[in-house]
Design a protein around this motif. Sequence first.
Motif, PDB file in Angstrom:
ATOM      1  N   LYS A 147     -32.412  53.617  71.347  1.00 24.33           N
ATOM      2  CA  LYS A 147     -31.373  54.602  71.023  1.00 24.33           C
ATOM      3  C   LYS A 147     -31.654  55.919  71.731  1.00 24.33           C
ATOM      4  CE  LYS A 147     -33.589  56.376  66.825  1.00 24.33           C
ATOM      5  NZ  LYS A 147     -33.502  56.517  65.365  1.00 24.33           N
ATOM      6  N   GLY A 148     -30.580  56.556  72.136  1.00 25.78           N
ATOM      7  CA  GLY A 148     -30.701  57.854  72.794  1.00 25.78           C
ATOM      8  C   GLY A 148     -29.336  58.348  73.234  1.00 25.78           C
ATOM      9  N   LEU A 149     -29.187  59.641  73.336  1.00 24.99           N
ATOM     10  CA  LEU A 149     -27.964  60.269  73.820  1.00 24.99           C
ATOM     11  C   LEU A 149     -28.341  61.199  74.961  1.00 24.99           C
ATOM     12  CD1 LEU A 149     -24.935  60.686  73.543  1.00 24.99           C
ATOM     13  CD2 LEU A 149     -25.388  62.533  71.933  1.00 24.99           C
ATOM     14  N   TYR A 150     -27.848  60.885  76.156  1.00 23.61           N
ATOM     15  CA  TYR A 150     -28.162  61.647  77.352  1.00 23.61           C
ATOM     16  C   TYR A 150     -26.921  62.420  77.804  1.00 23.61           C
ATOM     17  CZ  TYR A 150     -32.068  58.364  77.477  1.00 23.61           C
ATOM     18  OH  TYR A 150     -33.172  57.612  77.157  1.00 23.61           O
ATOM     19  N   PHE A 151     -27.146  63.525  78.481  1.00 24.52           N
ATOM     20  CA  PHE A 151     -26.035  64.347  78.923  1.00 24.52           C
ATOM     21  C   PHE A 151     -26.419  65.058  80.215  1.00 24.52           C
ATOM     22  CE2 PHE A 151     -28.698  66.951  76.296  1.00 24.52           C
ATOM     23  CZ  PHE A 151     -28.737  68.172  76.944  1.00 24.52           C
ATOM     24  N   GLN A 152     -25.397  65.425  80.979  1.00 24.84           N
ATOM     25  CA  GLN A 152     -25.581  66.204  82.191  1.00 24.84           C
ATOM     26  C   GLN A 152     -24.446  67.215  82.286  1.00 24.84           C
ATOM     27  OE1 GLN A 152     -26.625  64.248  85.873  1.00 24.84           O
ATOM     28  NE2 GLN A 152     -25.297  65.581  87.070  1.00 24.84           N
ATOM     29  N   VAL A 183     -21.989  67.479  68.482  1.00 25.64           N
ATOM     30  CA  VAL A 183     -21.878  66.055  68.771  1.00 25.64           C
ATOM     31  C   VAL A 183     -22.085  65.291  67.468  1.00 25.64           C
ATOM     32  CG1 VAL A 183     -22.798  64.111  70.100  1.00 25.64           C
ATOM     33  CG2 VAL A 183     -22.756  66.386  71.115  1.00 25.64           C
ATOM     34  N   PHE A 184     -21.246  64.279  67.225  1.00 24.03           N
ATOM     35  CA  PHE A 184     -21.336  63.444  66.029  1.00 24.03           C
ATOM     36  C   PHE A 184     -21.712  62.027  66.446  1.00 24.03           C
ATOM     37  CE2 PHE A 184     -18.577  66.942  65.013  1.00 24.03           C
ATOM     38  CZ  PHE A 184     -18.932  67.284  63.726  1.00 24.03           C
ATOM     39  N   ILE A 185     -22.645  61.429  65.687  1.00 25.45           N
ATOM     40  CA  ILE A 185     -23.170  60.097  66.007  1.00 25.45           C
ATOM     41  C   ILE A 185     -23.109  59.231  64.756  1.00 25.45           C
ATOM     42  CG2 ILE A 185     -25.174  58.785  66.767  1.00 25.45           C
ATOM     43  CD1 ILE A 185     -26.080  61.124  68.391  1.00 25.45           C
ATOM     44  N   LEU A 186     -22.602  58.015  64.910  1.00 28.09           N
ATOM     45  CA  LEU A 186     -22.544  57.032  63.826  1.00 28.09           C
ATOM     46  C   LEU A 186     -23.537  55.928  64.121  1.00 28.09           C
ATOM     47  CD1 LEU A 186     -21.060  56.047  61.232  1.00 28.09           C
ATOM     48  CD2 LEU A 186     -19.498  54.804  62.742  1.00 28.09           C
ATOM     49  N   ASP A 187     -24.410  55.605  63.137  1.00 22.74           N
ATOM     50  CA  ASP A 187     -25.411  54.567  63.353  1.00 22.74           C
ATOM     51  C   ASP A 187     -24.946  53.252  62.733  1.00 22.74           C
ATOM     52  OD1 ASP A 187     -25.723  54.883  60.636  1.00 22.74           O
ATOM     53  OD2 ASP A 187     -27.887  55.194  60.704  1.00 22.74           O
ATOM     54  N   CYS A 510     -30.805  51.551  79.312  1.00 26.46           N
ATOM     55  CA  CYS A 510     -30.129  50.928  78.166  1.00 26.46           C
ATOM     56  C   CYS A 510     -28.820  51.616  77.801  1.00 26.46           C
ATOM     57  CB  CYS A 510     -31.060  50.917  76.949  1.00 26.46           C
ATOM     58  SG  CYS A 510     -32.510  49.871  77.139  1.00 26.46           S
ATOM     59  N   VAL A 511     -28.224  52.359  78.713  1.00 30.32           N
ATOM     60  CA  VAL A 511     -26.954  53.030  78.438  1.00 30.32           C
ATOM     61  C   VAL A 511     -25.848  51.993  78.286  1.00 30.32           C
ATOM     62  CG1 VAL A 511     -25.176  54.493  79.457  1.00 30.32           C
ATOM     63  CG2 VAL A 511     -27.557  55.199  79.525  1.00 30.32           C
ATOM     64  N   CYS A 512     -25.005  52.154  77.268  1.00 27.38           N
ATOM     65  CA  CYS A 512     -23.918  51.208  77.008  1.00 27.38           C
ATOM     66  C   CYS A 512     -22.571  51.889  76.864  1.00 27.38           C
ATOM     67  CB  CYS A 512     -24.213  50.390  75.754  1.00 27.38           C
ATOM     68  SG  CYS A 512     -24.427  51.376  74.250  1.00 27.38           S
ATOM     69  N   ARG A 513     -22.493  53.219  76.698  1.00 29.28           N
ATOM     70  CA  ARG A 513     -21.242  53.930  76.541  1.00 29.28           C
ATOM     71  C   ARG A 513     -21.306  55.227  77.343  1.00 29.28           C
ATOM     72  NH1 ARG A 513     -20.306  49.722  74.862  1.00 29.28           N
ATOM     73  NH2 ARG A 513     -19.446  49.062  72.844  1.00 29.28           N
ATOM     74  N   VAL A 514     -20.154  55.629  77.897  1.00 25.47           N
ATOM     75  CA  VAL A 514     -20.059  56.878  78.635  1.00 25.47           C
ATOM     76  C   VAL A 514     -18.835  57.651  78.146  1.00 25.47           C
ATOM     77  CG1 VAL A 514     -21.241  56.061  80.699  1.00 25.47           C
ATOM     78  CG2 VAL A 514     -18.775  55.765  80.502  1.00 25.47           C
ATOM     79  N   CYS A 515     -18.908  58.949  78.277  1.00 23.16           N
ATOM     80  CA  CYS A 515     -17.812  59.830  77.869  1.00 23.16           C
ATOM     81  C   CYS A 515     -17.979  61.135  78.618  1.00 23.16           C
ATOM     82  CB  CYS A 515     -17.829  60.058  76.360  1.00 23.16           C
ATOM     83  SG  CYS A 515     -16.621  61.280  75.785  1.00 23.16           S
ATOM     84  N   LEU A 524     -24.444  57.182  76.052  1.00 23.07           N
ATOM     85  CA  LEU A 524     -25.064  56.666  74.832  1.00 23.07           C
ATOM     86  C   LEU A 524     -25.907  55.449  75.170  1.00 23.07           C
ATOM     87  CD1 LEU A 524     -25.121  56.925  71.663  1.00 23.07           C
ATOM     88  CD2 LEU A 524     -23.387  55.134  71.669  1.00 23.07           C
ATOM     89  N   SER A 525     -27.138  55.436  74.692  1.00 25.12           N
ATOM     90  CA  SER A 525     -28.073  54.352  74.966  1.00 25.12           C
ATOM     91  C   SER A 525     -28.443  53.655  73.668  1.00 25.12           C
ATOM     92  CB  SER A 525     -29.340  54.897  75.641  1.00 25.12           C
ATOM     93  OG  SER A 525     -30.330  53.897  75.731  1.00 25.12           O
ATOM     94  N   CYS A 526     -28.213  52.350  73.601  1.00 22.99           N
ATOM     95  CA  CYS A 526     -28.621  51.534  72.461  1.00 22.99           C
ATOM     96  C   CYS A 526     -28.357  50.071  72.801  1.00 22.99           C
ATOM     97  CB  CYS A 526     -27.863  51.934  71.194  1.00 22.99           C
ATOM     98  SG  CYS A 526     -28.594  51.270  69.674  1.00 22.99           S
TER      99      CYS A 526
END
Length: 615
Positions: A147-152, A183-187, A510-515, A524-526
Amino acid sequence: MELGEGNPWARPEAFLANLLRIFTGAQQPKIQHFLSAAIETLPVMQLLKQPKKKQRCSSATGTAEEEGRGDIASIQIFPPELLYYIISFLPVRDVVALGQTCRYFYEVCDSEGVWRRICRHLSPRLRDENSGGHRPWKRSAILNYTKGLYFQMFSGRRHIVSKTVAPLLSHGYRKFLPTKDHVFILDYNGTLFFLKNTLVSSTTGHIQWRRACRYMVLCRSAKDFATDPRSDTVYRKYLYVLAAREQAGAAVLGCSEAPGATAGSRLCDCVEVYLQSSGQRVFKMTFHFSMKFKQIALVGQEAERTLLLLTEEGKIYSLVVNETQLDQPRSYTVQLALRKVSKCLPHISLRNMHSNQSSAVYLTDEGAVYFEVHSPGVYRDLFGTLHAFDPLDQQMPLALSLPAKVLTCALGYNHLGLVDEFGRIFMQGNNRYGQLGTGDKIDRGEPTQVHYLKCPIDLWCGLNHTLVLSHSGEQGKDLLGCGCGAGGRLPGWPKGSASFVRLHIKVPPCVCRVCSTRECLYMLSCHDIEEVPAYRELPASKAGLPPSDTEAMAARACEEYLSQLHKCPTLEGRMAKMKEAVGTMPLMTFQKDFFWEALDMIQRAAELRDSPPSS
């Protein structure tokens, strides 16, 4: 257990040496000292140091076979509990690598005993929840490890990928949504986290995180959440959360505050509205306990916001809320009505929906796609005509004609992307900035396939650009983009591109989502081991055009690019056009990277040659 002669884990001494080497590299002095002392005092070490005794056998062949299997048997002298304990201190990637060496270690590394200890090391607070043993430990450990949230950030002088703080209470990351400030994150446990006061800009463009307030739990038992669907986060003032709550005899839709749970309470679905700036709940509506929803989406603007609710049976309900009056404390009842797509097509079951401020897309279980457009301008951009648009019946569903089952969908302001079961990407809508990735800027009134790109991990459509997350090589990943490049939204391509090009971004494995927002790109990595590859091979009967027609189309495209190159007066323009042509060719990712880097080298050399010498 079968092991090759060259396998580094074949002998027990090598197994112990590798373990000690890994622990020596880890920054855990207490564990290093304990394991080193414990392993040296094990009885098996004494057995390994002793010379092997020859056993009597009736034939010489049997003696040779037993001597050859001596090392294999000595590995199994380790008690399973001891192996579980030692291996649980290894990093997750080393546990996976060790499990790929042979059948014996695969069974050991795949056991629940190993992954239970690893999961407790990664997320100690999940111990009480996992005490019943109902959750697979391996899946939980990998979810929390990846799990992780990356940004640039797009602004500033330094463009680097940074990682946010990870809430310790979260069980993986399932969905995320950036708003104006946070930022809001749902697990995977249904807990919605609120990364409060996180982004802090600096003069160098590097993003820092405030240590005083990292995150907080916004609510629990959440199923889904949504906010204003416009691409600009300035409009995202409220956050709508679909959750399950215990209500005491709640059978009426619409109440500002529901009573607390009692002995005779029932589990009811509700929609709670929060201020994104402070996380304060300002409104709550509760539904009848017989209605169970699984997804929420928003359509329209603040004065007439429409909530779309997808039930577990695949039906769409809607209600209208005036956001300008949500901050006024009062109680009233709103009308929940069945959407026309479920009225006109009662036999179909919807499984997913996407929306923007003036349209919505519904995906059925069979892979069909239905459109609902509320604005004549967006309708013209999407379909190229206003022939079938009825301003008095804007909820009428429109079916899209596609050759195969659609798996995923991405909806922008006036264009959309579809991915079918064979991994093919289809784009439709406005193409003024080249956001469809077709290599030109011609609008498409029907789904058009992007032939040089297949099997994406994720597809995202913004205001006037599109992002595609795809595989690169064996384990790498690339982020491709097309459309408008203003404001740095396509890193490495400030002038944009009419074809999908590789962006200058280092994508975590392990990134699976982009926005993407106006200011920042999020990844988003998970990794969920229960998710199986959804794509399948394209049958020969559905392969599309014959090879001769395909080659003819490619030849015509090359001729068109050559004519455009002749018309370019400057070297910079020719280089940009050549890069765009390479992006449209059906090449491997590393081949495109090679050509792009070579073109950059040629351009730099030409600029140095033509530049006047310094005095």
